[in-house]
Design a protein around this motif. Structure first.
Motif, short mmCIF file in Angstrom:
data_model
loop_
_atom_site.label_atom_id
_atom_site.label_comp_id
_atom_site.label_asym_id
_atom_site.label_seq_id
_atom_site.Cartn_x
_atom_site.Cartn_y
_atom_site.Cartn_z
N ILE A 157 31.07 38.94 42.26
CA ILE A 157 32.13 38.69 43.23
C ILE A 157 33.47 38.45 42.60
CG2 ILE A 157 32.98 36.79 44.87
CD1 ILE A 157 30.20 38.23 45.93
N ARG A 214 37.96 37.94 42.56
CA ARG A 214 38.94 37.85 43.42
C ARG A 214 39.57 38.96 44.06
NH1 ARG A 214 41.73 32.84 43.37
NH2 ARG A 214 42.54 33.53 45.40
N ARG A 215 39.90 39.78 43.47
CA ARG A 215 40.17 41.47 44.10
C ARG A 215 39.43 42.48 43.30
NH1 ARG A 215 46.25 41.29 42.02
NH2 ARG A 215 44.87 40.91 39.86
N GLU A 216 39.35 43.56 44.01
CA GLU A 216 38.70 44.76 43.19
C GLU A 216 39.48 44.97 41.73
OE1 GLU A 216 38.09 47.97 45.83
OE2 GLU A 216 38.29 49.41 44.01
N ASP A 261 39.34 42.67 39.16
CA ASP A 261 39.38 41.61 38.55
C ASP A 261 38.02 41.57 37.84
OD1 ASP A 261 41.96 41.14 38.95
OD2 ASP A 261 41.25 39.86 40.83
N MET A 275 34.37 36.17 39.00
CA MET A 275 34.06 34.93 39.14
C MET A 275 32.55 34.79 38.80
SD MET A 275 36.23 33.58 42.23
CE MET A 275 35.73 34.79 43.48
N ILE A 322 40.51 28.25 37.56
CA ILE A 322 41.42 28.25 38.55
C ILE A 322 40.86 29.17 39.69
CG2 ILE A 322 43.58 27.59 37.47
CD1 ILE A 322 44.50 30.53 37.61
N HIS A 323 39.99 29.96 39.35
CA HIS A 323 39.62 30.86 40.42
C HIS A 323 38.22 30.41 41.16
CE1 HIS A 323 42.64 33.76 39.18
NE2 HIS A 323 42.25 33.64 38.15
N ALA A 324 37.67 29.66 40.40
CA ALA A 324 36.27 29.38 41.00
C ALA A 324 35.80 28.05 40.35
CB ALA A 324 35.34 30.31 41.08
N SER A 325 35.26 27.27 40.99
CA SER A 325 34.70 25.85 40.51
C SER A 325 33.16 26.14 39.91
CB SER A 325 34.29 24.80 41.53
OG SER A 325 33.38 25.37 42.52
N TYR A 345 30.76 26.46 42.78
CA TYR A 345 30.87 27.78 43.13
C TYR A 345 30.01 28.97 42.58
CZ TYR A 345 32.53 32.12 45.39
OH TYR A 345 32.65 33.45 46.17
N VAL A 379 26.90 30.65 44.38
CA VAL A 379 27.07 32.26 44.66
C VAL A 379 25.97 32.99 43.60
CG1 VAL A 379 28.60 34.12 44.83
CG2 VAL A 379 29.08 31.74 45.67
N VAL A 393 22.85 33.16 45.19
CA VAL A 393 22.83 34.09 46.33
C VAL A 393 22.70 35.36 45.59
CG1 VAL A 393 24.42 34.92 48.16
CG2 VAL A 393 24.17 32.54 48.00
N LEU A 394 23.45 35.63 44.71
CA LEU A 394 23.54 37.25 44.04
C LEU A 394 22.33 37.51 43.56
CD1 LEU A 394 26.90 37.71 42.58
CD2 LEU A 394 26.23 38.08 44.91
N ARG A 401 20.12 38.56 46.39
CA ARG A 401 20.48 39.59 46.91
C ARG A 401 20.23 40.68 46.13
NH1 ARG A 401 26.42 38.31 49.65
NH2 ARG A 401 25.61 37.12 51.46
N ARG A 414 25.45 40.35 58.05
CA ARG A 414 25.71 38.82 57.28
C ARG A 414 27.17 38.47 57.30
NH1 ARG A 414 22.58 40.77 51.78
NH2 ARG A 414 24.61 41.68 50.82
N ALA A 437 27.85 33.28 52.70
CA ALA A 437 27.13 32.83 51.83
C ALA A 437 27.89 32.89 50.27
CB ALA A 437 25.80 33.39 51.45
N THR A 438 29.03 33.88 50.34
CA THR A 438 29.80 33.68 49.17
C THR A 438 31.34 33.38 49.43
OG1 THR A 438 30.35 36.09 49.68
CG2 THR A 438 28.28 35.89 48.24
N VAL A 462 33.43 35.14 50.80
CA VAL A 462 34.39 36.36 50.42
C VAL A 462 34.96 36.77 51.83
CG1 VAL A 462 34.61 38.48 49.69
CG2 VAL A 462 33.42 37.41 48.30
N LEU A 481 45.90 34.97 47.92
CA LEU A 481 45.88 35.13 46.52
C LEU A 481 46.80 34.51 45.82
CD1 LEU A 481 45.12 39.06 46.52
CD2 LEU A 481 43.76 37.40 45.97
N LEU A 508 47.64 36.25 41.12
CA LEU A 508 46.99 37.42 41.83
C LEU A 508 47.86 38.01 42.78
CD1 LEU A 508 43.19 36.31 41.85
CD2 LEU A 508 44.57 37.40 39.97
N THR A 526 43.96 48.03 46.98
CA THR A 526 42.49 47.99 47.48
C THR A 526 42.32 46.58 48.35
OG1 THR A 526 42.15 46.59 45.74
CG2 THR A 526 41.51 48.88 45.49
N GLU A 527 43.24 45.80 48.72
CA GLU A 527 43.24 44.72 49.46
C GLU A 527 43.73 44.88 50.83
OE1 GLU A 527 43.84 43.86 46.06
OE2 GLU A 527 41.58 43.69 46.30
N ASP A 573 36.18 30.14 46.86
CA ASP A 573 35.84 28.95 46.38
C ASP A 573 36.13 27.90 47.41
OD1 ASP A 573 34.99 27.07 44.32
OD2 ASP A 573 36.87 26.59 43.72
N ARG A 619 29.96 24.15 52.61
CA ARG A 619 28.94 23.50 51.75
C ARG A 619 29.12 21.87 52.46
NH1 ARG A 619 29.99 25.27 46.66
NH2 ARG A 619 31.84 23.62 46.32
#
Ligand SMILES: Cc1cc2nc3c(=O)[nH]c(=O)nc-3n(C[C@H](O)[C@H](O)[C@H](O)COP(=O)(O)OP(=O)(O)OC[C@H]3O[C@@H](n4cnc5c(N)ncnc54)[C@H](O)[C@@H]3O)c2cc1C
Lengths: 289, 769
Positions: free
Chosen positions: A187, A189-191, A193, A196, A262-265, A268, A272, A275-276, A279, B451, B632-633, B635, B673, B693, B698-699, B758, B765
């Motif tokens: 996962i 933030r953008r394709e 990057d 996280m 700054i992108h994820a705690s 998280y 995740v 989860v991954l 999966r 999902r 779950a993620t 995203v 972003l 960002l 791609t977005e 996040d 959560r």
């Protein structure tokens, strides 16, 4: 965002490169694809006095499968070459699947596998693949040649077992059993990057259909790529299935050592990451059955 | 006069594109002057610190370094950067000088300047500058600023730039009597315009002539010229601002910044041209930030969802200084809070707080984007509380055509006449709902496919355009038949050259390929208004029309002289004047230009200025976003996006579409972003594109942007309304609402931007998911 002055050398052999680094000492750096080193130089985070460019050394480049079906990739092989190589798709489909997640095509055109391992970003894909496959990293240096197993190579954030003046020459991946189940997921933030959090997974089955061997690794969840052995152990000796995968994921999550940025705690990344793992195992299983 | 308009309203290809796409554009870094030096700036590494001493000796000693200076070296050259817009009382205490003197107040504030033959040497010298800083506590939140324990500007005695209350009706009473009320706090994330081309300037300062020529200027060149002339004690005509191609403005580029003073000072000191190109690291701390507001919003309504009143407090985090854009962001956020709805009573307290961050300025849809997010999120909450469909709730409250024009009241101090012009808000909204198949979606909110949870969010908006001073145009016809348009308006990449040429070609009835458009530079026309507030097509477009109309008459007069006949018997058609009684006898505009030339070297040229007397046109419409969320993620994928925007009349539909899509994508960035993150010490943690960002190709979702032309503006004869900002204004609102609908089973609310995986997971959560 301009680097200070530095000398530049373009040797055409490993021997010349080693001689040059010996001559220019502590503050010289090898240059591979430059996709990590050059930005650091522009920010003046890295200020090498000399660059010893490995791009002209043909011996360091190339993809080959030996008689025992081991995959050899020269350190200066571009990430994009790995992505486009048909034999890698068979010889190590996990590696092949992970590579397109690295940055953008333009960067993959320049960045190398050796550079990625030497740089050792904890969120980078290739270190985790090398780790989860149990590959060996071939090194040449002033003291001759040596081989370091991936488990012993990554020591910390941007820190590896490479000693001063050593060059990664080649990465050797063990034989990939044709029936192996595998998956990669991350996962970001953008394709393009840095992830996280990301997971690489594989397992093999024995004749009775029980898992006989497994590999789980995480990126973005610690100071180095992590092997998630608690999760791997749950899998061994059990039949694949959603329950087992869930238990393995839960156990694997205890091996994660994520930090917050700054992108994820950290929370998280742990959540995740679990989860991954689940999966990936599920995907691996569905794909092979 | 009716003339054919083969160009206006058609999507001709942009005239500038061949040049720009083949690398033949001339951006500021392409400008190279003989003997030119470059300049680099030592910027504060601290958010808040006293400067006890600056030692430039080591930097100056580096071989090649031409000069270095700091505030102490230029005491007489420290004018305050002026307030151009929303200059509220109190702001004068917080203006910025071009370079820090005793104190730095944000990371990135200029402290010293080095001039060298190249940027490499200049940066080597920066490394050797020694500044004795005494770090102080950084003020990094509006609450901390309001508490006032640490003062960013001691002399001001407070961190409150200014504050005021605006409103209409009796909101307090409405709230006491209302059967339903709700209160929420919303925040919009600090982010910035981040054009692809960073700022850059080249100054040629010759004090003896005197002449200050500044290349790289854009946006509001005539305003900037006036202030630079005053700052350097020069007559205005001794200052030339030259506009090159510009790789994006979005409100941020072309304002007066410290560098607009420092580059000329550098040039004057070393007596040669000096160039400064902002690098990306500088860009992220030195160019205006925007959007950073906290809004406490309350709404009161009837049981059936008819709004009775809104009450709010809007707090704008202004950063360390008040720059040229003054109080635009927070004041417009307050003014646009009621939006296109019938809100009989409204009361809003607006506060402008000074913190130790990069100063704030305008960014595409300033204040509108923020207000829209707060209000449209709130309306969805009201709809849920009152069990009314969100679209139905909006229909009940949108003002109807019969209620327009509507004087909104003095919702910005001094702006007493603000009036929404005619329009049909419900119809633009309905068009959107039809396009997205809203009726089918109502019951599918929260549906899980593969999902991922799906949600459709909607939001309405209104947005003003074309404020400010008159705009100018001059049309010159040459002997070879080529036509030059000169305008005081700027081109920042949005297609101004093409649009103005389309108008001119139609009104002069000529081939568009004969037309060249020169823009922006103060050397082209005596005065001009500039480019902001989606005003170019409205203002410069109408100026070109007027100039073309005048030119037609001039051509007839000239032909009458040439033929020695009465002009009544002549007519202008297809780029030529002919006799009504003998249409075969013609004089082309080229021949007329030659004739004019033969008469004492006269030019065949006409000038015009268009003034809309401050009567703004409002574009309006609605947005819809379809999102899919991996629960779950966390995203989020925006799969599909539809927007409608009433723009009066589309000059070039493809360019209008481009504006809508570009705005929307920028809005997606701001929603998901773009985020300037500071730590408690006031350090910017997003100082490169690895961490700040932007949305990339791609977005992009599947986008449908529909420009409506059903309500032409009454305030200009061509009926144009601004079309540059409607694409961005409602994005955060539509996406935020979509996310909430997708996650309706978990009752997640979106009150803060950006919406990240996040943050979503944290909310999920907390909700046990
Ligand atoms: C925008 C952007 C996004 C990126 N995203 C990702 C991503 O998602 N995932 C990811 O994994 N990476 C990402 N990268 C990093 C990219 O993959 C780098 O190219 C890679 O990590 C380093 O490889 P390189 O060949 O460019 O090494 P270089 O930058 O040339 O070198 C890196 C370091 O390794 C040393 N070195 C290089 N080769 C050798 C060798 N053979 N022996 C010994 N030392 C050596 C160098 O001296 C230097 O210290 C991104 C980079 C950019 C610019």
């Amino acid at each position: 965002m301009k680097p200070p002055k530095f000398d530049y050398f373009a040797p055409d052999s490993v021997e010349r490169a080693l001689a040059l680094i010996a001559e220019h000492g502590d503050h010289a750096r090898f240059l591979a694809g430059g996709q990590s080193l050059v930005p650091m130089m522009n920010f003046r985070v890295a200020t090498p006095s000399a660059l010893i460019d490995l791009n002209g050394i043909a011996d360091l480049r190339g993809i080959r499968i030996d008689d025992e079906h081991r995959l050899h990739i020269g350190a200066m092989t571009r990430t994009r070459e790995i992505e486009m190589d048909a034999q890698i798709a068979r010889a190590n489909p996990l590696l092949h699947a992970a590579v397109p997640n690295i940055a953008h095509m333009q960067i993959r055109n320049r960045g190398t596998i050796g550079g990625s391992l030497a740089h050792a970003d904890p969120a980078a894909e290739l270190p985790a693949i090398v780790l989860v496959c149990g590959a060996a990293i071939q090194i040449v240096g002033p003291g001759g040649r040596r081989s370091v197993g991936a488990m012993d190579f990554f020591e910390g954030i941007f820190e590896t077992a490479l000693r001063d003046g050593e060059i990664i020459s080649e990465i050797v991946f063990p034989t990939w059993p044709a029936a192996r189940s595998w998956a990669f997921d991350e996962i970001s933030r953008r394709e393009g990057d840095f992830a996280m959090v990301g997971i690489a997974a594989w397992f093999d089955l024995d004749a009775s259909g029980k898992i006989s061997a497994s590999g789980l690794a995480a990126i973005g969840a610690g100071d180095t790529p992590l092997r998630l052995s608690s999760g791997e152990q749950i899998l061994i000796g059990r039949s694949p299935g959603a329950d087992v995968f869930a238990r393995a994921a839960e156990a694997a999550a205890t091996d994660l050592q994520p930090a917050s940025d700054i992108h994820a705690s950290a929370e998280y990344r742990r959540e995740v990451g679990e989860v991954l793992v689940q999966r990936c195992l599920q995907t691996a299983w569905e794909r092979s059955s | 006069m009716t003339i054919p308009t083969p160009y206006i309203g058609t999507s001709i290809k942009r005239l500038e594109d061949r040049r720009l796409l083949t690398g033949a554009g001339r951006y500021i870094d392409d400008v190279k002057l003989p003997d030119m030096a470059v300049m680099a700036i030592y910027r504060s590494p601290y958010a808040h610190a006293r400067i006890n001493g600056i030692d430039l000796a080591a930097a100056k000693a580096i071989p090649g370094v031409i000069d270095a200076f700091c505030a102490a070296d230029i005491e007489t050259d420290l004018p305050a950067i002026p307030l151009r817009l929303a200059p509220f009382d109190g702001f004068e205490r917080f203006l910025q000088r071009p370079i820090a003197r005793d104190k730095v107040r944000y990371v990135g504030e200029p402290v010293a300047v080095v001039i060298a033959p190249d940027r490499y040497t200049a940066e080597d010298a920066l490394d050797l500058i020694e500044v004795d800083f005494e770090p102080m506590t950084a003020v990094t939140t509006v609450d901390q600023a309001a508490a006032g324990e640490t003062l960013v500007h001691e002399d001001a005695g407070e961190n409150m730039g200014t504050s005021y209350r605006v409103g209409r009706g009796d909101a307090d009473r409405a709230f006491t009597e209302a059967p339903y009320t709700r209160r929420e706090r919303f925040t919009t994330n600090r982010h910035s315009a981040v054009p692809m081309e960073t700022r850059g300037l080249i100054a040629e300062f010759d004090p003896d002539r005197p002449l200050l020529r500044l290349h790289g200027a854009t946006k509001v060149n005539f305003f900037n010229r006036r202030h630079l002339a005053a700052a350097f004690g020069l007559p205005e005509d001794a200052v030339e601002l030259i506009e090159t191609d510009v790789g994006g403005g979005f409100g941020a580029r072309g304002e007066l910044y410290p560098e607009d003073y420092l580059v000329p000072i550098a040039s004057r000191r070393v007596q040669r041209p000096v160039k400064w190109i902002e690098d990306r690291r500088e860009n992220l701390t030195a160019t205006n930030h925007s959007r950073d507001i906290v809004c406490d919003l309350e709404v009161a309504s009837t049981e059936d969802g008819r709004i009775l009143a809104m009450r709010a407090t809007v707090q704008g985090d202004m950063g360390a200084y008040i720059r040229t854009n003054g109080g635009v962001v927070a004041s417009k956020a307050a003014q646009f809070l009621p939006g296109p709805y019938r809100v009989p009573s409204f009361s809003c307290e607006v506060q402008f707080l000074i913190t130790n961050k990069t100063p704030v300025g305008t960014f595409r849809g300033p204040g509108r984007f923020e207000a829209n997010f707060c209000r449209e999120r709130m309306l969805d909450m009201v709809a849920a509380d009152l069990k009314i469909d969100p679209a139905e709730l909006r229909f009940r409250n949108l003002m109807e055509p019969a209620e327009l024009p509507y004087r909104i009241g003095e919702l910005v101090p001094g702006d007493v006449n603000a009036t929404f012009d005619r329009g049909n808000y419900s119809s633009a909204f309905k068009r959107l709902l039809d396009q997205v198949g809203y009726a089918d979606w109502k019951d599918r909110q929260g549906e899980i496919v593969n999902r991922r949870a799906y949600g459709l969010g909607i939001a309405c908006f209104i947005e003003s355009s074309a404020a400010g001073p008159p705009e100018t145009a001059r049309i010159i016809v040459s002997a070879d038949g080529s036509i030059e348009i000169r305008t005081g308006a700027s081109s920042v990449g949005q297609g101004t050259e093409t649009g103005l040429a389309q108008i001119c070609a139609d009104y002069l009835e000529t081939d568009i390929n004969l037309i060249a458009v020169l823009h922006g530079s103060t050397t082209l026309v005596p005065t001009g208004g500039g480019t902001f507030h989606s005003r170019n097509t409205v203002m410069a477009g109408n100026a070109v029309r007027m100039a073309a109309e005048t030119l037609r008459s001039q051509c007839i007069e000239l032909a009458a002289l040439r033929w020695n006949t009465d002009s009544a018997g002549l007519a202008y058609q297809n780029g030529a004047v002919h006799r009504r009684d003998d249409p075969g006898t013609k004089l082309s505009i080229a021949e007329l230009a030659i004739f004019a030339e033969s008469r004492d070297g006269e030019e065949l040229a006409s000038d015009a200025a268009f003034d809309n007397e401050g009567k703004l046109s409002y574009s309006y419409g609605a947005h819809a976003a379809l999102v899919a969320i991996d629960v779950a993620t966390g995203v989020i994928e925006v799969e599909k996006y539809v927007l409608t925007e009433e723009i009066g009349r589309a000059l070039n539909p493809a360019m209008v579409q481009g504006q809508a899509v570009g705005g929307l994508v920028q809005g997606l960035g701001g929603t998901l972003l773009d985020h300037m993150v500071y730590d408690d010490d006031g350090q910017l943690l997003t100082g490169s594109f690895a961490d700040y960002l932007l949305p990339t190709s791609t977005e992009l979702p599947d986008i449908t942007a529909i420009a409506l032309e059903q309500s032409p503006s009454e305030f200009n004869p061509m009926g144009f309304k601004g079309a540059g900002e409607g694409g961005i204004v409602a994005v955060a609102a539509a996406v935020g609402n979509a996310v909430v609908h997708a996650l309706k089973d978990h009752n997640v609310q979106i009150n803060d931007l950006p919406i990240t995986p996040d943050r979503l997971r944290a909310a999920l959560r907390a909700a046990g998911a």
